[in-house]
Design an enzyme around this catalytic site. Structure first.
Site, PDB file in Angstrom:
ATOM      1  N   TRP A  27       0.819  -1.219   0.000  1.00  0.00           N
ATOM      2  CA  TRP A  27       0.000   0.000   0.000  1.00  0.00           C
ATOM      3  C   TRP A  27       0.853   1.270   0.000  1.00  0.00           C
ATOM      4  O   TRP A  27       1.837   1.364   0.730  1.00  0.00           O
ATOM      5  CB  TRP A  27      -0.872  -0.008   1.259  1.00  0.00           C
ATOM      6  CG  TRP A  27      -1.563   1.294   1.525  1.00  0.00           C
ATOM      7  CD1 TRP A  27      -1.054   2.374   2.187  1.00  0.00           C
ATOM      8  CD2 TRP A  27      -2.881   1.662   1.126  1.00  0.00           C
ATOM      9  NE1 TRP A  27      -1.985   3.382   2.235  1.00  0.00           N
ATOM     10  CE2 TRP A  27      -3.118   2.969   1.582  1.00  0.00           C
ATOM     11  CE3 TRP A  27      -3.902   0.999   0.419  1.00  0.00           C
ATOM     12  CZ2 TRP A  27      -4.320   3.639   1.371  1.00  0.00           C
ATOM     13  CZ3 TRP A  27      -5.107   1.671   0.206  1.00  0.00           C
ATOM     14  CH2 TRP A  27      -5.304   2.973   0.681  1.00  0.00           C
ATOM     15  N   MET A  28       0.437   2.284  -0.782  1.00  0.00           N
ATOM     16  CA  MET A  28       0.992   3.639  -0.634  1.00  0.00           C
ATOM     17  C   MET A  28      -0.158   4.643  -0.634  1.00  0.00           C
ATOM     18  O   MET A  28      -1.192   4.413  -1.245  1.00  0.00           O
ATOM     19  CB  MET A  28       1.993   3.976  -1.742  1.00  0.00           C
ATOM     20  CG  MET A  28       1.391   4.350  -3.070  1.00  0.00           C
ATOM     21  SD  MET A  28       2.613   4.700  -4.370  1.00  0.00           S
ATOM     22  CE  MET A  28       3.604   5.962  -3.661  1.00  0.00           C
ATOM     23  N   ASN A  29       0.061   5.769   0.085  1.00  0.00           N
ATOM     24  CA  ASN A  29      -0.900   6.880  -0.043  1.00  0.00           C
ATOM     25  C   ASN A  29      -0.171   8.205  -0.163  1.00  0.00           C
ATOM     26  O   ASN A  29       0.603   8.360  -1.131  1.00  0.00           O
ATOM     27  CB  ASN A  29      -2.028   6.820   0.983  1.00  0.00           C
ATOM     28  CG  ASN A  29      -1.669   6.753   2.439  1.00  0.00           C
ATOM     29  OD1 ASN A  29      -1.050   5.809   2.889  1.00  0.00           O
ATOM     30  ND2 ASN A  29      -2.071   7.735   3.210  1.00  0.00           N
ATOM     31  N   ASP A  30      -0.365   9.153   0.724  1.00  0.00           N
ATOM     32  CA  ASP A  30       0.088  10.532   0.493  1.00  0.00           C
ATOM     33  C   ASP A  30       1.574  10.649   0.135  1.00  0.00           C
ATOM     34  O   ASP A  30       2.412  10.048   0.820  1.00  0.00           O
ATOM     35  CB  ASP A  30      -0.061  11.388   1.761  1.00  0.00           C
ATOM     36  CG  ASP A  30      -1.366  11.187   2.495  1.00  0.00           C
ATOM     37  OD1 ASP A  30      -2.234  10.474   1.995  1.00  0.00           O
ATOM     38  OD2 ASP A  30      -1.496  11.751   3.585  1.00  0.00           O
ATOM     39  N   PHE A  90       2.719   9.576  10.297  1.00  0.00           N
ATOM     40  CA  PHE A  90       1.788  10.146   9.322  1.00  0.00           C
ATOM     41  C   PHE A  90       2.494  11.228   8.494  1.00  0.00           C
ATOM     42  O   PHE A  90       3.690  11.473   8.610  1.00  0.00           O
ATOM     43  CB  PHE A  90       0.563  10.713  10.053  1.00  0.00           C
ATOM     44  CG  PHE A  90      -0.503   9.675  10.376  1.00  0.00           C
ATOM     45  CD1 PHE A  90      -0.244   8.317  10.362  1.00  0.00           C
ATOM     46  CD2 PHE A  90      -1.791  10.092  10.698  1.00  0.00           C
ATOM     47  CE1 PHE A  90      -1.232   7.371  10.651  1.00  0.00           C
ATOM     48  CE2 PHE A  90      -2.796   9.161  10.998  1.00  0.00           C
ATOM     49  CZ  PHE A  90      -2.516   7.809  10.968  1.00  0.00           C
ATOM     50  N   ARG A 163      -3.010  17.276  12.384  1.00  0.00           N
ATOM     51  CA  ARG A 163      -1.945  16.559  11.660  1.00  0.00           C
ATOM     52  C   ARG A 163      -1.514  17.250  10.368  1.00  0.00           C
ATOM     53  O   ARG A 163      -2.104  18.213   9.926  1.00  0.00           O
ATOM     54  CB  ARG A 163      -2.392  15.133  11.351  1.00  0.00           C
ATOM     55  CG  ARG A 163      -3.643  14.973  10.523  1.00  0.00           C
ATOM     56  CD  ARG A 163      -3.941  13.479  10.320  1.00  0.00           C
ATOM     57  NE  ARG A 163      -5.236  13.257   9.700  1.00  0.00           N
ATOM     58  CZ  ARG A 163      -6.382  13.149  10.364  1.00  0.00           C
ATOM     59  NH1 ARG A 163      -6.407  13.265  11.670  1.00  0.00           N
ATOM     60  NH2 ARG A 163      -7.513  12.928   9.717  1.00  0.00           N
ATOM     61  N   ASP A 164      -0.464  16.665   9.773  1.00  0.00           N
ATOM     62  CA  ASP A 164       0.056  17.016   8.452  1.00  0.00           C
ATOM     63  C   ASP A 164       0.708  18.410   8.432  1.00  0.00           C
ATOM     64  O   ASP A 164       0.277  19.309   7.691  1.00  0.00           O
ATOM     65  CB  ASP A 164      -1.058  16.907   7.380  1.00  0.00           C
ATOM     66  CG  ASP A 164      -1.810  15.587   7.452  1.00  0.00           C
ATOM     67  OD1 ASP A 164      -1.209  14.595   7.910  1.00  0.00           O
ATOM     68  OD2 ASP A 164      -2.995  15.532   7.063  1.00  0.00           O
TER      69      ASP A 164
HETATM   70  N1  DQQ Z   1      -3.124  10.292   5.330  1.00  0.00           N
HETATM   71  C1  DQQ Z   1      -4.097  11.319   5.513  1.00  0.00           C
HETATM   72  C2  DQQ Z   1      -3.363  12.311   6.358  1.00  0.00           C
HETATM   73  C3  DQQ Z   1      -2.596  11.452   7.284  1.00  0.00           C
HETATM   74  C4  DQQ Z   1      -2.166  10.333   6.403  1.00  0.00           C
HETATM   75  C5  DQQ Z   1      -4.589  11.866   4.215  1.00  0.00           C
HETATM   76  C6  DQQ Z   1      -2.159   9.004   7.100  1.00  0.00           C
HETATM   77  O1  DQQ Z   1      -4.214  13.184   7.031  1.00  0.00           O
HETATM   78  O2  DQQ Z   1      -1.485  12.109   7.864  1.00  0.00           O
HETATM   79  O3  DQQ Z   1      -4.723  10.880   3.240  1.00  0.00           O
HETATM   80  O4  DQQ Z   1      -1.801   7.963   6.219  1.00  0.00           O
END
Ligand code: DQQ
Length: 477
Positions: A27-30, A90, A163-164
């Site tokens: 899996w990958m995301n941000d 995160f 977050r972020d």
């Molecule tokens: N993905 C979210 C963020 C968080 C991260 C957005 C967690 O808010 O930090 O897709 O995988």
């Protein structure tokens, strides 16, 4: 299945893109903390090293000389058992401080309800902002600082998330936006200031939304939590992006650099399709480049079985138009992937059809200003349309499956529709303004037909290129 069998299978999966950047498997995301450092582009990203589903977030890492071809590097950040990020590292950003690349990111750990900042029905997690400093110029080793640099949200706020972090430099100090929100009030970006990246003073909300009137268990789904704020300038113009309700919102606005208040003047949807949580960085020469997460649209069980999920969008160069509209175009570096060019003219009533022997294609449909035509581009398998995009100039609409939006106002910075097909991804850019990323599973080379139909009074010119893959085995590196 062991990692090797997994990789061998993935390498032959026709749904898997061949020129978009992806994690080697799972899996990958941000995208996280992109930075140009010592002559190379570094891209970090949210990934789960154990499965092709979201969870146990680590920071994956890859490096490139051209933003197109990549080399995978070892994981940059992993959760520290019993640490502030024991449940996940995160999203965050990378800046250079005191000559060293420094990551600021959100750590999550289990916490009692009164300390939890994530209470989305599934989890009770406390979010804090953490630092990690690069120990070498290849950015392979990162030393985490043990204690958070921001340990809790502003007193008195009952946040929907925290977050972020997104830092920037302004008038000799560090400023930081953090994605947040409050139930019944809406999402927001919290603004902090620091002299040294370690001691932060909370100022106020940099930007805030409206109450959505909807109560969802997960506040991201009701717009009461804004994720992944990205704050930057292009020339003298100010821009804030954030992600919520499955969409990325762009805003441009006025920023008062004395009061540190931002007023949104224009806004819109950054991509109408499967796209979320983008992150930008400044490339040499001053280009503002944006990476985004291309999400899956098939059921979890299917991508979990496939052994991979998520992809990174093509690098997009951002600019701001005279009236404050966000503009974007694919980075010119992508042209190095082009094979032999072909130019065709499609007349009204005489559709163009071509069997695609590869699912790596770029097309540019030239749509001159104010031409009264409607153009439909379609991908068919065994005679039935799997994907279709119509730019209807007289009807003033763009349609792609269930998605429909108004044609961007003329004049367009680029009078064209550019389409990139890559396995199960179609990334399309219209008029230099609008983007629509689609997932189309089950296309097969040799059986997939491209069809372009024109309605109106004049022919349309189209440039086509087959594109080369960025690796021999679909594993990106
Ligand atoms: N993905 C979210 C963020 C968080 C991260 C957005 C967690 O808010 O930090 O897709 O995988």
């Amino acid at each position: 299945m062991g990692p090797e069998a997994d990789l061998a299978r993935i390498a032959h999966d026709p749904d898997r893109p061949e020129f978009h950047f992806l994690a080697p498997h799972n899996w990958m995301n941000d995208p996280n903390g992109p930075i140009f450092w010592k002559g190379e582009y570094h891209l970090f990203y949210q990934m789960n090293p154990h499965a092709a589903v979201w969870g146990d977030m680590h920071w994956g890492h890859a490096v490139s000389a051209d933003m197109v071809h990549w080399r995978h590097l070892p994981i940059a950040l992993a959760p520290t058992p019993h640490g502030h990020d024991s449940e996940g590292c995160f999203t965050g950003s990378t800046v250079v401080s005191g000559g060293r690349p420094t990551i600021i990111y959100t750590g999550v750990q289990n916490a009692p309800a009164e300390q939890a900042t994530i209470r989305d029905g599934a989890n009770k997690l406390r979010e804090t902002q953490l630092l990690a400093v690069a120990e070498d110029d290849s950015l392979l080793r990162w030393k985490k600082e043990a204690e958070p640099v921001i340990a809790a949200p502003p007193p008195g706020m009952n946040v929907t998330g925290f977050r972020d972090p997104c830092p920037w430099r302004e008038a000799g100090a560090w400023y930081l936006g953090i994605g947040s929100g409050e139930r019944g009030k809406g999402g927001c970006v919290l603004l902090y200031r620091s002299e040294d990246l370690r001691h932060w003073e909370y100022l106020h909300r940099l930007a805030e939304g409206e109450p959505s009137g909807r109560a969802e268990t997960n506040p991201v789904e009701s717009g009461e939590m804004w994720e992944c704020p990205d704050v930057f300038t292009i020339g003298k113009k100010h821009c804030l992006l954030y992600s919520t309700e499955g969409k990325v919102i762009w805003t441009t606005g006025d920023y008062d650099d004395q009061a540190h208040r931002y007023t949104v003047m224009r806004s819109g949807i950054l991509d109408h399709g499967s796209y979320y949580a983008p992150k930008s960085f400044l490339a040499p020469g001053g280009r503002r480049i944006l990476w985004g997460w291309i999400t899956e649209s098939r059921p979890d069980a299917e991508f979990s079985r496939a052994g991979w999920a998520g992809a990174t969008s093509l690098p997009r160069v951002l600019s701001i138009g005279a009236e404050g509209q966000l503009e974007m175009r694919p980075a010119v570096e992508l042209e190095t992937l082009r094979g032999a060019a072909d130019q065709i003219s499609v007349k009204p009533g005489a559709p163009f059809r071509r069997n695609l022997d590869s699912l790596r294609q770029e097309l540019t449909l030239h749509i001159p200003p104010l031409r009264r035509s409607a153009v439909t581009t379609r991908l068919r398998m065994n005679g039935s349309a799997k994907w279709e995009l119509t730019v209807d100039v007289p009807g003033n609409t763009v349609r792609c499956g269930q998605i429909e939006f108004a044609l961007p106002g003329q004049p367009w910075p680029r009078p064209e529709l550019r389409i990139f097909l890559d396995g199960s991804i179609v990334e399309a850019f219209l008029g230099g303004r609008e983007a629509i990323t689609s997932r189309v599973y089950g296309l097969r080379p040799g059986q997939c037909e491209l069809e372009i139909e024109v309605a109106g009074d004049r022919a349309i010119t189209i440039d086509l290129w087959p594109l080369n893959p960025i690796s021999q085995d679909r594993l990106t590196s």
